[in-house]
Design a protein around this motif. Structure first.
Motif, PDB file in Angstrom:
ATOM      1  N   GLY A 215      -8.185   1.987 -33.654  1.00  0.00           N
ATOM      2  CA  GLY A 215      -8.450   0.648 -33.160  1.00  0.00           C
ATOM      3  C   GLY A 215      -8.199   0.486 -31.681  1.00  0.00           C
ATOM      4  O   GLY A 215      -8.610  -0.514 -31.088  1.00  0.00           O
ATOM      5  N   GLU A 216      -7.528   1.447 -31.032  1.00  0.00           N
ATOM      6  CA  GLU A 216      -7.259   1.387 -29.610  1.00  0.00           C
ATOM      7  C   GLU A 216      -8.343   2.161 -28.844  1.00  0.00           C
ATOM      8  O   GLU A 216      -9.020   3.030 -29.395  1.00  0.00           O
ATOM      9  CB  GLU A 216      -5.885   1.986 -29.292  1.00  0.00           C
ATOM     10  N   PRO A 217      -8.569   1.863 -27.536  1.00  0.00           N
ATOM     11  CA  PRO A 217      -9.566   2.590 -26.758  1.00  0.00           C
ATOM     12  C   PRO A 217      -9.083   4.008 -26.412  1.00  0.00           C
ATOM     13  O   PRO A 217      -7.883   4.270 -26.337  1.00  0.00           O
ATOM     14  CB  PRO A 217      -9.736   1.742 -25.497  1.00  0.00           C
ATOM     15  N   ALA A 218     -10.039   4.925 -26.192  1.00  0.00           N
ATOM     16  CA  ALA A 218      -9.728   6.303 -25.806  1.00  0.00           C
ATOM     17  C   ALA A 218     -10.707   6.755 -24.729  1.00  0.00           C
ATOM     18  O   ALA A 218     -11.829   6.223 -24.622  1.00  0.00           O
ATOM     19  CB  ALA A 218      -9.799   7.223 -27.016  1.00  0.00           C
TER      20      ALA A 218
ATOM     21  N   ASP B 146     -22.006   5.247 -32.132  1.00  0.00           N
ATOM     22  CA  ASP B 146     -21.480   3.889 -32.130  1.00  0.00           C
ATOM     23  C   ASP B 146     -20.134   3.838 -31.424  1.00  0.00           C
ATOM     24  O   ASP B 146     -19.221   4.609 -31.718  1.00  0.00           O
ATOM     25  CB  ASP B 146     -21.300   3.388 -33.567  1.00  0.00           C
ATOM     26  N   GLY B 147     -20.037   2.897 -30.471  1.00  0.00           N
ATOM     27  CA  GLY B 147     -18.778   2.673 -29.777  1.00  0.00           C
ATOM     28  C   GLY B 147     -18.440   3.709 -28.739  1.00  0.00           C
ATOM     29  O   GLY B 147     -17.317   3.706 -28.225  1.00  0.00           O
TER      30      GLY B 147
ATOM     31  N   ASN C  28     -14.623   2.678 -27.106  1.00  0.00           N
ATOM     32  CA  ASN C  28     -14.074   1.319 -27.013  1.00  0.00           C
ATOM     33  C   ASN C  28     -13.009   1.056 -28.082  1.00  0.00           C
ATOM     34  O   ASN C  28     -11.995   0.415 -27.816  1.00  0.00           O
ATOM     35  CB  ASN C  28     -15.186   0.288 -27.146  1.00  0.00           C
ATOM     36  N   LYS C  29     -13.253   1.545 -29.297  1.00  0.00           N
ATOM     37  CA  LYS C  29     -12.331   1.274 -30.396  1.00  0.00           C
ATOM     38  C   LYS C  29     -12.317   2.498 -31.293  1.00  0.00           C
ATOM     39  O   LYS C  29     -13.258   2.741 -32.061  1.00  0.00           O
ATOM     40  CB  LYS C  29     -12.766   0.031 -31.178  1.00  0.00           C
ATOM     41  N   ALA C  30     -11.280   3.303 -31.207  1.00  0.00           N
ATOM     42  CA  ALA C  30     -11.236   4.571 -31.904  1.00  0.00           C
ATOM     43  C   ALA C  30     -11.190   4.380 -33.405  1.00  0.00           C
ATOM     44  O   ALA C  30     -10.502   3.493 -33.915  1.00  0.00           O
ATOM     45  CB  ALA C  30     -10.027   5.379 -31.448  1.00  0.00           C
TER      46      ALA C  30
END
Length: 798
Positions: A19-22, A48-49, A64-66
């Protein structure tokens, strides 16, 4: 040749929480390099993402959202450059933040015997191991406690709480990605344990009996309010309530006793949850008429070869009736048998004992007699020998002062000249002040001692001292000496030594000891005077001054002891030092006056009461209003911190019985309650409606049940009322059944279900944490059935 491209910064492995960015980034040496990204060996074109970014020499892959799909090995290739790194997506256990705050900020409170369920839903990468601990010890299923766990929640269930279940609990959620620990607190309240025994009889007489006990070892988790004392006469079956004592008092005196009658006593402790079991005493007997006490040992008046004359004084305790005479006994020294001297009691306090053997030492004792009988005998007299009187000893020789300081003097002397029949048996030292005509005996010494030291004398004071030799005939002629003590110590200026240990304001609970020490310095010793509110201290207060400290002591504080206390010190030069402090005596408030209930506004009830008598001395007193909705239901606080004598309750449901109580509170606790004796209710008016008959259309009008307005989730505060409602349509009109966690609520008296023309309501008065869970409404008719569900969450008062 074309210069080669090389890496200035290569990719680095990244660990990221789900849920965190990477981000992965690398830097090359040439600006015109077009890079390509690969994941697990496959070229990435779109995902996606995931965003690809190039800024000058820097190439980035941004997530954006792992999520789990983003975990793997990544490779960047551009020109002559190739670099690899991995992304690991961690998914540690997580609990909803609002639920977590509610669980950890407010203790879970339950009464003994009630059930408790602590349910904690969680998320995270499976498998998640859930462990419950109490006081750092892991909990496992047993006969009383059950620990449940699924892939989405863990729950601790205690069907019937006990006091030993109180404590600090911890839930540990662990998977491969991390550990989450949640600290919880469970408080179980119960009636107190019985007072600690045994019951002691402090005093027993023909008029009263005083008993004493100790506080219970466990107060049940709520402050003790009072003790209840009961009594049963031996041989009877009924118990009689004698009275109550405040929680600070563990003694009780009853004057309702009969002489020579035996009783049993029992004591119960009481808190807000109820009365404890009783602590019972053994058999206690009220005394009969009191016989006299023992006199002091008799004194020897004179002795001869066959007679000895003795005298004695009236005993300090004469008993419950007048003394009619005395009984005298004698024995030979060294024997155990006492023989009577007089057959009948004699009224005189002097007796000449005859028929004694010459040369034998005798001891005598006396007992007083009254209407209750013969009292205790005195201690034996000094042994005396029956023989002819001897000559008085001569004067001691060479009496002088061998040493002397500011507060003591040492005397020495020589034995008197010995003549036939006047052997010295000892010495007696006496003293008097110049302004006093009488001598005071200081010491009696054996015959082999010819020196003594007198201590505790006043500096710069003159004393007259004398020493006399003693033998069987009594004291001889005295040798006298005048002594003047040395000068006093250097003068020390008068000064109060007030520091942080001396408080200027004391708050003392009624019944406790008031002890205040005021240190000072000054020489010579100053004159110390105490005042209360500018006047001399009452007789209840005692003072003591010694060794540079003056003390105020009041044994058991009363409300009248509140006020301003002043200590004044004055030295010989007239200098004065004073210090004042305030004392406030307080106690648990007395209960408010009777309650009155009125419906001033339709749909509400206004509770009014008379103020507590404690408002006369308690400035910080306030009131709390509680209500319950059945005669044996749980009391819930509906109004707190009330500083007037009126409260209006608005959430009144017509047709329901209400009981109210009011307690007065201060910093020490709550008073006994004043409460309504009868239930109060607002009549429920029946809705008037008319049914218009429909004309037969010849068409089947049946309709499948459906929810026009479904249930919605609710979040409410502990102790408040919860209203859940929905709207249902269908023909014939559907029947409604409410469920909680698949349990039918139709016959549960703790829930109120209504159905007014398709508007269905469920009312939960005074919700607790046990009411949290999933609620469901089932609507059905002959055509079919439908369901609507919603979740109720409970949060504690903040």
């Amino acid at each position: 040749s074309v210069p080669r491209c090389y890496l200035n910064k290569q990719l680095a492995t990244v660990r990221v929480v789900k849920g965190e960015p990477a981000e992965l980034s690398c830097t090359v040496s040439k600006d015109n390099v077009t890079g390509t990204w690969f994941k697990d060996g496959l070229k990435l074109t779109s995902m996606d993402g995931v965003v690809f970014e190039k800024k000058g020499l820097v190439h980035k892959l941004i997530i954006n959202k792992a999520d789990d799909i983003h975990a793997g090995k990544y490779r960047f290739e551009g020109g002559d450059v190739k670099t690899e790194a991995s992304i690991f997506v961690e998914d540690p256990p997580q609990v909803d933040k609002v639920l977590l705050k509610n669980l950890t900020s407010v203790p879970t409170v339950a009464k003994a015997g009630q059930g408790v369920k602590l349910r904690i839903p969680f998320e995270g990468r499976l498998p998640i191991r859930a462990t419950w601990l109490k006081d750092k010890m892991e909990l496992a299923d047993d006969m009383r406690i059950r620990v449940d766990k699924t892939d989405t929640f863990t729950m601790l269930s205690i069907p019937s709480c006990e006091r030993k279940d109180c404590g600090d609990y911890k839930v540990r959620l662990k998977n491969d990605s991390g550990v989450l620990e949640i600290n919880l607190k469970l408080v179980v309240t119960d009636k107190p344990q019985p007072p600690a025994g045994p019951i002691k009889v402090v005093e027993s007489s023909a008029n009263d009996i005083t008993i004493q006990w100790k506080p219970p070892k466990d107060d049940g988790g709520k402050p003790l309010q009072r003790y209840i004392v009961e009594r049963q006469q031996v041989g009877r079956n009924d118990w009689e309530t004698l009275g109550e004592t405040p929680r600070s008092c563990t003694t009780f005196t009853t004057t309702k006793v009969e002489e020579d009658t035996s009783y049993y006593f029992r004591v119960r402790a009481m808190n807000a949850e109820g009365k404890s079991d009783a602590l019972e005493s053994g058999e206690v007997k009220a005394a009969g008429k009191a016989s006299p006490g023992a006199p002091d040992p008799p004194e020897i008046v004179s002795a001869s070869r066959d007679t000895i004359t003795i005298s004695w004084k009236v005993p300090r305790k004469t008993g419950s009736s007048q003394i009619v005479g005395y009984v005298v006994q004698k024995r030979k020294k060294g024997t155990m048998t006492w023989l009577p001297v007089n057959k009948a009691p004699i009224k005189d306090k002097k007796l000449k004992v005859t028929n004694l053997k010459k040369g034998v030492q005798y001891e005598f004792r006396v007992a007083a007699v009254n209407a209750a009988g013969t009292g205790d005998a005195s201690d034996p007299s000094q042994p005396v020998c029956a023989r002819d009187p001897t000559k008085s000893p001569g004067q001691v020789q060479d009496l002088k002062v061998s040493s002397c300081d500011r507060t003591s003097v040492t005397l020495t002397w020589s034995r008197p000249e010995v003549q036939d029949g006047n052997d010295v048996k000892g010495y007696e030292v006496e003293m008097r002040l110049p302004q006093s005509p009488s001598w005071t005996k200081c010491l009696t010494l054996p015959s082999d001692t010819t020196t003594c030291t007198l201590k505790g004398l006043q500096a710069k004071e003159k004393y007259f001292l004398r020493v006399r030799a003693l033998n069987d005939s009594g004291p001889g002629e005295a040798t006298e000496l005048e002594v003047c003590m040395e000068a006093a110590a250097p003068v020390v200026p008068l000064r109060l030594l007030i520091d942080d240990t001396v408080k200027s304001f004391l708050v003392v609970r009624a019944g406790n000891i008031i002890r205040v020490n005021i240190p000072f310095e000054g020489s010579p010793d100053p004159v110390v005077t105490w005042f209360k509110d500018g006047l001399p201290l009452p007789n209840r207060a005692a003072t003591k001054t010694e060794d540079g400290t003056t003390q105020l002591l009041i044994g058991a504080a009363e409300l009248g002891d509140s006020g301003s206390y002043t200590v004044e010190l004055q030295d010989g030069s007239g200098k004065r030092e004073t210090f004042s402090f305030q004392v406030q005596i307080t106690d648990i408030p007395q209960p408010p006056g009777p309650l009155q209930l009125e419906e001033n506004v339709p749909g509400t009830v206004t509770v009014t009461w008379e103020p507590s008598a404690s408002e006369k001395w308690e400035k910080n007193l306030y009131y709390t209003v509680l209500k319950r909705e059945s005669q044996k239901g749980v009391w819930h606080v509906v109004g707190d911190l009330i500083y007037n004598y009126k409260f209006t309750f608005t959430c009144v449901i017509p047709g329901r019985d209400y009981y109210f109580r009011v307690v007065a509170k201060n910093n020490l606790g709550a008073s006994a309650p004043s409460e309504t004796l009868r239930p109060w209710r607002i009549r429920k008016t029946k809705a008037e409606f008319q049914v218009k008959p429909r004309t037969y259309r010849g068409v089947n009008q049946n309709q499948h049940p459906r929810f026009l307005v479904p249930l919605k989730p609710h979040v409410v505060v502990t102790g408040s009322e919860c209203h859940m409602s929905c709207a249902v349509g269908g023909h014939p009109p559907p029947k409604i059944i409410w469920y909680k966690d698949s349990r039918d609520l139709s016959k549960d008296p703790n829930y109120f279900c209504t159905n007014d023309f398709g508007v269905c309501s469920l009312v939960i008065p005074g919700v607790t944490k046990q009411d949290a869970g999933e609620y469901m409404v089932e609507a059905f008719n002959e055509v079919g059935r439908v369901f609507s569900r919603a979740f109720l969450a409970i949060k504690g008062n903040s």
